[in-house]
Design an enzyme around this catalytic site. Structure first.
Site, mmCIF file in Angstrom:
data_model
loop_
_atom_site.group_PDB
_atom_site.id
_atom_site.type_symbol
_atom_site.label_atom_id
_atom_site.label_comp_id
_atom_site.label_asym_id
_atom_site.label_seq_id
_atom_site.Cartn_x
_atom_site.Cartn_y
_atom_site.Cartn_z
ATOM 1 N N HIS A 81 41.100 15.713 -2.025
ATOM 2 C CA HIS A 81 41.613 14.743 -1.106
ATOM 3 C C HIS A 81 42.051 13.508 -1.652
ATOM 4 C CE1 HIS A 81 39.786 17.377 2.294
ATOM 5 N NE2 HIS A 81 40.933 17.506 2.503
ATOM 6 N N LYS A 106 38.457 24.098 14.907
ATOM 7 C CA LYS A 106 37.422 23.948 14.104
ATOM 8 C C LYS A 106 36.251 23.005 14.726
ATOM 9 C CE LYS A 106 40.086 23.944 9.860
ATOM 10 N NZ LYS A 106 40.619 23.065 8.499
ATOM 11 N N ARG A 110 47.257 23.434 -2.409
ATOM 12 C CA ARG A 110 46.247 23.705 -3.353
ATOM 13 C C ARG A 110 46.608 25.060 -4.218
ATOM 14 N NH1 ARG A 110 41.185 24.073 0.229
ATOM 15 N NH2 ARG A 110 42.942 24.809 1.480
ATOM 16 N N SER A 154 36.718 21.491 2.371
ATOM 17 C CA SER A 154 35.483 20.816 3.173
ATOM 18 C C SER A 154 34.537 21.824 3.692
ATOM 19 C CB SER A 154 36.076 20.084 4.400
ATOM 20 O OG SER A 154 37.160 19.330 3.881
#
Ligand code: COA
Length: 174
Positions: free
Chosen positions: A27, A51, A100, A138
């Site tokens: 990030h 989440k 990504r 994460s």
């Protein structure tokens, strides 16, 4: 011929939205790149609808602010609601997202198209994190931390310390 008074240049503001739970070096790389491209970058921390949340949003903002302290035109903020509405409130015209791998493309493309449809004047740009961090997310960091593994090369130091604290002080990083 004399030209009239010049209009003041508009500041180009970009919003980098995400969960950032917590911010990783991947990030951070995106933040630094965006900061070179825009006058101001707002790292916007949202609560993803599905989440659960590991660090409270306010703590995530603190960690981002500390990790990005060396980048003067960056700030972190909590937002609620649609990203495009938040951008409009700030006067931001660009949404930054990290891409990504191929797996990210489908959902990012869908979100980018939805945002474009809702707010045609706001552009989404995709930046690429460092190849050696492509697999990092994460939740992966949280999992490694939860099992006492070494995640130090994936996160800023301040995040590493926060994870150690969260996991009861067990630090097995070198
Ligand atoms: N380096 C490391 N990891 C990265 C990364 C990078 N450069 N870029 C993305 N990731 C990871 C994140 O860590 C995250 O991992 P996780 O799933 O393990 O937590 C994952 O990729 C994707 O998360 P993120 O980029 O944070 O986005 P998100 O899918 O969690 O979405 C919001 C969060 C807040 C941006 C999104 O829910 C949102 O926009 N909500 C508002 C409503 C809205 O406007 N929706 C869009 C229109 S429909």
């Amino acid at each position: 011929m004399t030209s009239g008074p010049k209009a003041a240049p508009t500041r180009k503001i970009a919003v980098y939205p995400g969960s950032f739970d917590p911010i990783t070096n991947g990030h951070l790389d995106i933040v630094e790149r965006a900061a070179r491209m825009f006058d101001e970058v707002v790292v916007a921390v949202g609560q993803h609808p599905t989440k659960p949340g590991y660090f409270p949003v306010s703590r995530r903002c603190e960690l981002i602010a500390a990790a990005c302290a060396h980048v003067t035109n960056v700030r972190a903020e909590h937002f609620e609601g649609l990203v495009v509405d938040y951008c409009a409130r700030l006067g931001a015209t660009v949404i930054v997202r990290g891409l990504r791998a191929a797996g990210d493309f489908e959902s990012e493309f869908q979100m980018g198209l939805a945002n474009r449809d809702m707010a045609p004047d706001i552009d989404t740009i995709f930046l690429i994190p460092p190849p050696e961090q492509m697999f990092v997310s994460s939740s992966l960091i949280r999992e490694i931390a939860g099992h006492g593994g070494d995640y130090s090369r994936y996160v800023p130091e301040v995040v590493g310390r926060a994870l150690v604290q969260k996991n009861g002080g067990a630090d097995r990083t070198p």
